[in-house]
Motif scaffolding. Structure first.
Motif, PDB file in Angstrom:
ATOM      1  N   GLY A  15       0.769  -1.319   0.019  1.00  0.00           N
ATOM      2  CA  GLY A  15      -0.015   0.007  -0.073  1.00  0.00           C
ATOM      3  C   GLY A  15       0.815   1.238  -0.043  1.00  0.00           C
ATOM      4  O   GLY A  15       0.527   2.175  -0.799  1.00  0.00           O
ATOM      5  N   ILE A  16       1.815   1.372   0.733  1.00  0.00           N
ATOM      6  CA  ILE A  16       2.780   2.338   0.937  1.00  0.00           C
ATOM      7  C   ILE A  16       3.777   2.604  -0.338  1.00  0.00           C
ATOM      8  O   ILE A  16       3.577   3.760  -0.923  1.00  0.00           O
ATOM      9  CB  ILE A  16       3.741   2.398   2.280  1.00  0.00           C
ATOM     10  N   ILE A  17       4.217   1.501  -1.038  1.00  0.00           N
ATOM     11  CA  ILE A  17       5.058   1.837  -1.944  1.00  0.00           C
ATOM     12  C   ILE A  17       4.115   2.108  -3.413  1.00  0.00           C
ATOM     13  O   ILE A  17       4.498   3.053  -4.109  1.00  0.00           O
ATOM     14  CB  ILE A  17       5.701   0.381  -2.571  1.00  0.00           C
ATOM     15  N   ALA A  18       2.956   1.723  -3.229  1.00  0.00           N
ATOM     16  CA  ALA A  18       1.833   2.165  -4.299  1.00  0.00           C
ATOM     17  C   ALA A  18       1.822   3.656  -4.191  1.00  0.00           C
ATOM     18  O   ALA A  18       1.649   4.285  -5.157  1.00  0.00           O
ATOM     19  CB  ALA A  18       0.542   1.562  -4.182  1.00  0.00           C
ATOM     20  N   VAL A  19       1.520   4.084  -3.077  1.00  0.00           N
ATOM     21  CA  VAL A  19       1.304   5.514  -3.070  1.00  0.00           C
ATOM     22  C   VAL A  19       2.702   6.185  -3.380  1.00  0.00           C
ATOM     23  O   VAL A  19       2.526   7.271  -4.203  1.00  0.00           O
ATOM     24  CB  VAL A  19       0.842   5.917  -1.363  1.00  0.00           C
ATOM     25  N   ILE A  20       3.794   5.579  -2.896  1.00  0.00           N
ATOM     26  CA  ILE A  20       5.116   6.461  -3.303  1.00  0.00           C
ATOM     27  C   ILE A  20       5.159   6.609  -4.762  1.00  0.00           C
ATOM     28  O   ILE A  20       5.669   7.469  -5.187  1.00  0.00           O
ATOM     29  CB  ILE A  20       6.154   5.820  -2.706  1.00  0.00           C
ATOM     30  N   LEU A  21       4.790   5.337  -5.400  1.00  0.00           N
ATOM     31  CA  LEU A  21       5.116   5.250  -6.995  1.00  0.00           C
ATOM     32  C   LEU A  21       4.204   6.260  -7.789  1.00  0.00           C
ATOM     33  O   LEU A  21       4.360   7.079  -8.478  1.00  0.00           O
ATOM     34  CB  LEU A  21       4.665   4.039  -7.649  1.00  0.00           C
ATOM     35  N   ALA A 234      -5.394  -1.382   1.584  1.00  0.00           N
ATOM     36  CA  ALA A 234      -6.158  -0.328   1.235  1.00  0.00           C
ATOM     37  C   ALA A 234      -6.068   0.591   2.597  1.00  0.00           C
ATOM     38  O   ALA A 234      -5.996   1.653   2.503  1.00  0.00           O
ATOM     39  CB  ALA A 234      -7.761  -0.832   1.285  1.00  0.00           C
ATOM     40  N   VAL A 235      -5.989   0.193   3.751  1.00  0.00           N
ATOM     41  CA  VAL A 235      -5.702   0.846   5.218  1.00  0.00           C
ATOM     42  C   VAL A 235      -4.389   1.702   4.839  1.00  0.00           C
ATOM     43  O   VAL A 235      -4.402   2.880   5.056  1.00  0.00           O
ATOM     44  CB  VAL A 235      -5.719  -0.171   6.239  1.00  0.00           C
ATOM     45  N   PHE A 236      -3.369   0.836   4.486  1.00  0.00           N
ATOM     46  CA  PHE A 236      -2.042   1.677   4.375  1.00  0.00           C
ATOM     47  C   PHE A 236      -1.955   2.605   3.230  1.00  0.00           C
ATOM     48  O   PHE A 236      -1.406   3.675   3.363  1.00  0.00           O
ATOM     49  CB  PHE A 236      -0.869   0.882   4.378  1.00  0.00           C
ATOM     50  N   ALA A 237      -2.543   2.073   2.104  1.00  0.00           N
ATOM     51  CA  ALA A 237      -2.969   3.154   1.129  1.00  0.00           C
ATOM     52  C   ALA A 237      -3.520   4.519   1.534  1.00  0.00           C
ATOM     53  O   ALA A 237      -3.108   5.650   1.140  1.00  0.00           O
ATOM     54  CB  ALA A 237      -3.363   2.429  -0.200  1.00  0.00           C
ATOM     55  N   PHE A 238      -4.566   4.149   2.075  1.00  0.00           N
ATOM     56  CA  PHE A 238      -5.513   5.187   2.743  1.00  0.00           C
ATOM     57  C   PHE A 238      -4.590   6.345   3.392  1.00  0.00           C
ATOM     58  O   PHE A 238      -4.618   7.366   3.506  1.00  0.00           O
ATOM     59  CB  PHE A 238      -6.452   4.592   3.674  1.00  0.00           C
TER      60      PHE A 238
END
Lengths: 351, 68
Positions: A15-21, A234-238
């Motif tokens: 989730g976090i890597i996806a947001v960073i990308l 989903a939680v960590f992407a949020f």
């Protein structure tokens, strides 16, 4: 509990890597999307010519190679195949038709939820209904039959081909087509995308992270291991989106999404049902393909072919909504998936 | 004792076979050919109150499952 800890941490990292990308350049809520990225790669090698979705996504290369390294390192690499390959190709094709109706694979669906895209919640309901249809078939005795051991070279071929294409992409990029506008033009730097894919590829191979597997195992076996990772994404992407200011809760104006609830629902229902028959979501198919599984490799190739057809025949949705052709294709997809579900039920195996 | 053969079957079929066998028997074996199936079946047995004993033979895994 240690086991649960690993998959929750994996979900959090994904989730976090996806947001960073996305911060580094990928389209909104599209740090990872197996469907979109395979579609972009199909366009990059001119299997389709939709100008806004053409790019050779290094994340996919990283995922496959990461899974290959992890499976070799932990002695889980196993060349196998022969479990109804043509049927798997067709299911992979249909999964892509459903995913491109919704505009995202199950992983992106969770990332969209994490970005506040409420259309993806409707997609999730459809996804669950599709999974329940697949579970009904499994409980009736659905099986694509056994896979058998194959020569190591067969298991390596998919990863080797992926790496070969990546080397050409780096060495002679002019051979490929890259979008100048639209989602295909939005990219994180190559090295960041590759490393992100490698990290997630290793973690997904070790933890067996799978979007459909999570809901399936929770329903069938009351096993909440995989769904823990699924929810953590989903939680960590949020949380990540909230930190970087990319959180936008609502239906309208979401990145690379449309607001047609019925077809978001049906698209993901089709994808969910197909993925259950394949034994895993598109991410899981990529990871297994990197681990030597030819049946998963042929499923991924079916997805790539499906993506090309979706754009060559105007089946894919746009941000304006679904196309008429796409609606017809999804309906045909349901019919074909239902037929595949029925004809592959072992006689006398109803449970 | 019943011996189930789940070699080559994709996820989650080996677990479904165990689930079905567990309804009929308190003591059975299943043969699988990959670590993923071993882990899935082990998790299922732990959740459902079955003990599991693993033996590796020629690259396959023979799992002896007994109701606790």
């Amino acid at each position: 509990m240690k086991e649960y800890g690993k998959i929750i941490v994996t979900g959090a990292i994904v989730g976090i890597i996806a947001v960073i990308l996305t911060v580094m350049g990928n389209p909104g809520n599209m740090g990872f999307c197996i469907a979109c990225f395979l579609r972009d790669m199909a366009g990059a090698v001119k299997l389709h010519s939709a100008p806004i979705v053409q790019y050779f996504r290094p994340e996919i290369v990283g995922l496959v190679v990461g899974a290959f390294i992890a499976s070799f390192g932990f002695k889980e690499f196993k060349s196998c195949g022969g479990s109804s390959p043509v049927t798997r190709f067709i299911i992979g094709f249909i999964v892509m038709v459903g995913a491109l109706m919704f505009l995202g694979c199950p992983l992106r669906m969770m990332l969209r939820i994490g970005g506040g895209d409420l259309n993806a919640i409707i997609g999730l309901f459809g996804f669950i209904v599709g999974i329940l249809c697949g579970i009904f078939a499994l409980n009736k005795g659905f099986s694509l039959k056994r896979a058998y051991s194959l020569e190591k070279a067969e298991g390596v071929a998919f990863t080797a081909s992926t790496v070969f294409l990546f080397v050409i992409f780096i060495a002679v990029p002019s051979l490929f087509v890259f979008s100048e506008s639209g989602p295909g033009s939005m990219r994180a730097p190559i090295i960041a995308s590759l490393v992100a894919g490698l990290i997630v590829g290793v973690l997904a191979q070790r933890t067996r992270l799978c979007m459909v597997g999570g809901i399936r195992d929770a329903v069938m076996f009351k096993d909440f291991y995989l769904i823990s990772g699924f929810i953590a994404i989903a939680v960590f992407a949020f949380i990540g989106n909230a930190i970087v200011g990319k959180l936008a809760i609502g239906f309208a104006g979401q990145p690379v999404a449309h607001t047609d609830g019925l077809w978001n629902f049906l698209g993901m229902a089709l994808a969910g049902w197909g993925c259950i028959l394949l034994g895993g979501c598109p991410l899981r198919q990529l990871i297994l393909a990197g681990s030597g599984n030819s049946d998963s490799a042929i499923s991924v190739i079916g997805m790539i072919a499906g993506a090309a057809f979706c754009h060559n025949f105007s089946l894919a949705s746009s941000t304006d909504g679904p196309s008429a052709n796409g609606k017809i294709a999804v309906i045909i997809g349901f019919i074909v998936i239902a037929i595949i579900s029925v004809v592959n039920i072992k006689r006398g195996e109803s449970k | 004792m019943e011996i189930l053969d789940a070699r080559g079957l994709a996820c989650p079929e080996p677990v479904i076979m165990v689930q079905q066998a567990a309804k009929k028997s308190n003591d059975f074996e299943i043969v699988v050919d990959n670590n993923i199936a071993v882990q899935n079946i082990t998790r299922f047995c732990n959740n459902k109150g079955f003990s599991i004993d693993k033996k590796e033979e020629n690259g396959d895994f023979k799992l002896h499952i007994v109701k606790k």
